[in-house]
Design an enzyme around this catalytic site. Structure first.
Site, PDB file in Angstrom:
ATOM      1  N   GLY A   1      10.225  -5.026   9.650  1.00  0.00           N
ATOM      2  CA  GLY A   1      10.748  -3.941  10.970  1.00  0.00           C
ATOM      3  C   GLY A   1       9.765  -3.117  10.252  1.00  0.00           C
ATOM      4  O   GLY A   1       9.958  -1.650  11.074  1.00  0.00           O
ATOM      5  N   CYS A   2       8.813  -2.736   9.130  1.00  0.00           N
ATOM      6  CA  CYS A   2       8.565  -1.221   8.704  1.00  0.00           C
ATOM      7  C   CYS A   2       7.173  -1.580   9.028  1.00  0.00           C
ATOM      8  O   CYS A   2       6.355  -1.914   8.916  1.00  0.00           O
ATOM      9  CB  CYS A   2       8.562  -1.442   7.430  1.00  0.00           C
ATOM     10  SG  CYS A   2      10.766  -0.647   7.308  1.00  0.00           S
ATOM     11  N   GLN A   3       6.523  -0.376   9.579  1.00  0.00           N
ATOM     12  CA  GLN A   3       5.613   0.470   9.899  1.00  0.00           C
ATOM     13  C   GLN A   3       4.666   0.214   8.132  1.00  0.00           C
ATOM     14  O   GLN A   3       3.230  -0.251   7.952  1.00  0.00           O
ATOM     15  CB  GLN A   3       4.727   1.135  10.442  1.00  0.00           C
ATOM     16  CG  GLN A   3       5.824   1.240  12.077  1.00  0.00           C
ATOM     17  CD  GLN A   3       4.353   0.725  12.494  1.00  0.00           C
ATOM     18  OE1 GLN A   3       3.207   0.743  12.446  1.00  0.00           O
ATOM     19  NE2 GLN A   3       4.294  -0.522  13.688  1.00  0.00           N
TER      20      GLN A   3
END
Lengths: 407, 143
Positions: free
Chosen positions: B52-54
């Site tokens: 969920g983190c870029q």
């Protein structure tokens, strides 16, 4: 002739605002361009005065809307110098235009063992539809490699192009690098082996003069929103003789000639490929974008943008830690880069803090990023309304950011 | 050790000195990232990456008596700064404290406006992962 940039800027309402307390500098034009007031006004005028479903309407509004809608088709024909309006098909965008070709031409004419040729610098939208088709048809997707500068390796292209090649689908100007590919030569070579050629013109149509008859390409796909026009609208140009032998795309209204429960006959081109009520308002407004470009003139737009590109490259190349990505000889006004020791996301966010809008990441070209061993880049892309003083601020900001890790 | 609330108030105070200038705020966040302790190379593996983190974020939790110590790292400097803020507030606390923590400092300093929506989602994913570790350790300690 040098353009009156202040006058051009005054036509774009969105440019006159502050972001984080600073005047907006919009350098994300390869993602989408801003819209002149004439386009915005045409869209609202359509909904205020002319809204009606087009074709077959027996009333004044329907007639007017149809006429305006078809006027845009004529403008597009003129814009790319197609032979006739029937060769212009409206789609949702470049992506749908490519998917349309894959779903119709591809389904009918690509068979087991056939080859489709693309390049390393394709956008995902010119990779994935072909992968899906190849999987379905047991066909083979081949990829033309590129040099460190970001140019196609011509010898490799010639080697990969064989009697088995049925389609070459290639980007005209790379969205991530700016490289302009020698498409006229590519088309000529591909035709020698009997392959059809699709050109992804998403990034080239706003910068370069496009003449489909001279290029002799079989298909050209592009989007209105990268041409100062509305989003959700694109174009597929196809040669009449190719479009005519292609099966329809989607079934529904507009694309039929006659329907019975036993049998349906299909409409003529371009309507055969335009099932359902189209994006009428945006099509009508798009004519104003083309008028805007025509009024300024493609050659003046190009020389202004070339000038900006050179000016920016000169300034940025001086910065310690600046790493350009894509240094082809022929480029549209796109500068992709990294800063030594910094992640592109961080650079993008720091530029945003100064009101400078750029794009960061893989630019929907992950295989290209893998080719260069990069996770992504920072991309600044220029349009006709950008100025040298804006570039001065970009260079100044990049220099300040680069200093953090490159003292 | 100061309470979770006290530390959050300290952070709010520090950010208020920076004022509205977005660039100086980002520079400050990046400086905070430089203070992160080294992340063990052996833990830099796929299963420790937060979904969920870029940008890439590695996070592990270690038990220290009844408390949890977090170690984390990222491939981007701004994200490292955000992690260091979370670690400052949550690391070295009991699982219960971490699980129940109300991280009001994030809204109070207007982090959403500073880092934008993409990174805010990443920040939320990091907090969620830290709280999940806390929940797991709490369950373990209670059995």
């Amino acid at each position: 002739m040098s353009l009156n940039i202040e006058k051009i800027r005054s036509m774009f309402p969105v440019l006159h605002q502050e972001v984080h307390g600073r005047p907006l500098i919009y350098f994300d034009n390869a993602a989408t361009t801003q819209k002149p007031k004439s386009v915005i006004d045409a869209l609202s005028r359509y909904y205020e005065f002319d809204n009606a479903n087009i074709h077959r309407g027996a009333h004044a509004l329907a007639d007017r809307a149809t006429r305006y809608f078809e006027n845009t088709r004529e403008s597009i024909r003129d814009f790319i110098n197609a032979r006739e309006e029937a060769e212009i098909i409206f789609t949702k965008g470049t992506t749908e235009s490519i998917n349309l070709v894959a779903a119709t031409f591809g389904r009918k004419f690509i068979h087991k063992g056939d080859e489709i040729l693309i390049s390393t610098m394709e956008h995902h939208s010119n990779i994935v539809p072909w992968q899906m088709l190849c999987e379905e048809k047991e066909a083979i997707l081949k990829v033309i490699p590129i040099t460190e500068e970001g140019e196609i390796i011509w010898e490799s292209f010639l080697q990969l192009l064989t009697e088995k090649t049925k389609l070459v689908s290639i980007v005209h100007a790379s969205n991530a690098l700016g490289t302009i590919n020698p498409i006229k030569n590519i088309v000529a070579k591909a035709h020698e082996v009997g392959a059809k050629v699709l050109i992804d013109g998403a990034q080239s149509t706003s910068h370069l003069d496009i003449n489909v008859q001279e290029l002799d390409c079989d298909f050209l796909a592009f989007s209105a929103h990268k041409l100062y026009g509305p989003t959700g609208l694109g174009v597929l140009y196809g040669k009449r003789e190719v479009l005519e032998i292609m099966p329809p795309y989607q079934g529904g209204g507009e694309m039929i000639k006659e329907v019975s429960f036993e049998n349906t006959t299909f409409n003529e081109i371009p309507f055969k490929f335009e099932a359902g009520t189209p994006n009428i308002g945006d099509v009508i407004a798009f004519k104003k974008s083309l008028d805007f470009i025509k009024e300024i003139g493609k050659s003046d737009i190009k020389s202004h943008e070339d000038d900006l590109l050179q000016y920016a490259a000169n300034g940025l190349n001086e910065i310690k830690g600046f790493i350009p990505v894509g240094t082809a000889k022929e480029k549209v006004s796109v500068i992709s880069f990294n800063i030594q020791g910094m992640h592109p996301f961080d650079v993008g966010m720091m530029l945003d803090a100064k009101g400078i809008a750029v794009r960061t990441g893989h630019h929907c070209t992950q295989p290209l990023m893998q080719r260069f061993g990069l996770e992504g880049t920072v991309r600044a892309s220029f349009a006709v309304y950008n100025s040298k003083s804006e570039i001065d601020q970009l260079v100044e900001s990049v220099a300040r950011i680069a200093k953090i890790k490159n003292k | 050790m100061s309470s979770i609330t006290d530390i959050q108030n300290e952070i709010i105070e520090e950010f208020s000195i920076l004022g509205d200038d977005k660039e100086s705020t980002i520079f400050y966040i990046m400086e905070l990232g430089e203070q992160l302790p080294d992340f063990p190379e052996a833990e830099r593996k796929e299963e420790n990456i937060i979904k969920g983190c870029q940008s890439k974020v590695w996070l592990i939790a270690q038990e220290e008596g009844y408390n949890i110590r977090f170690l984390a790292d990222s491939n981007t400097d701004i994200t490292k700064g955000l992690i260091s803020l979370l670690i400052r507030v949550l690391s070295g606390r009991t699982p219960k404290e971490i699980w129940e923590a109300d991280l009001f400092f994030i809204d109070k300093i207007g982090m959403g406006n500073i880092i934008g929506s993409q990174r805010s989602n990443g920040l939320a994913a990091m907090i969620k992962q830290m709280k999940l570790y806390a929940l797991a350790y709490q369950t373990k300690q209670n059995t």
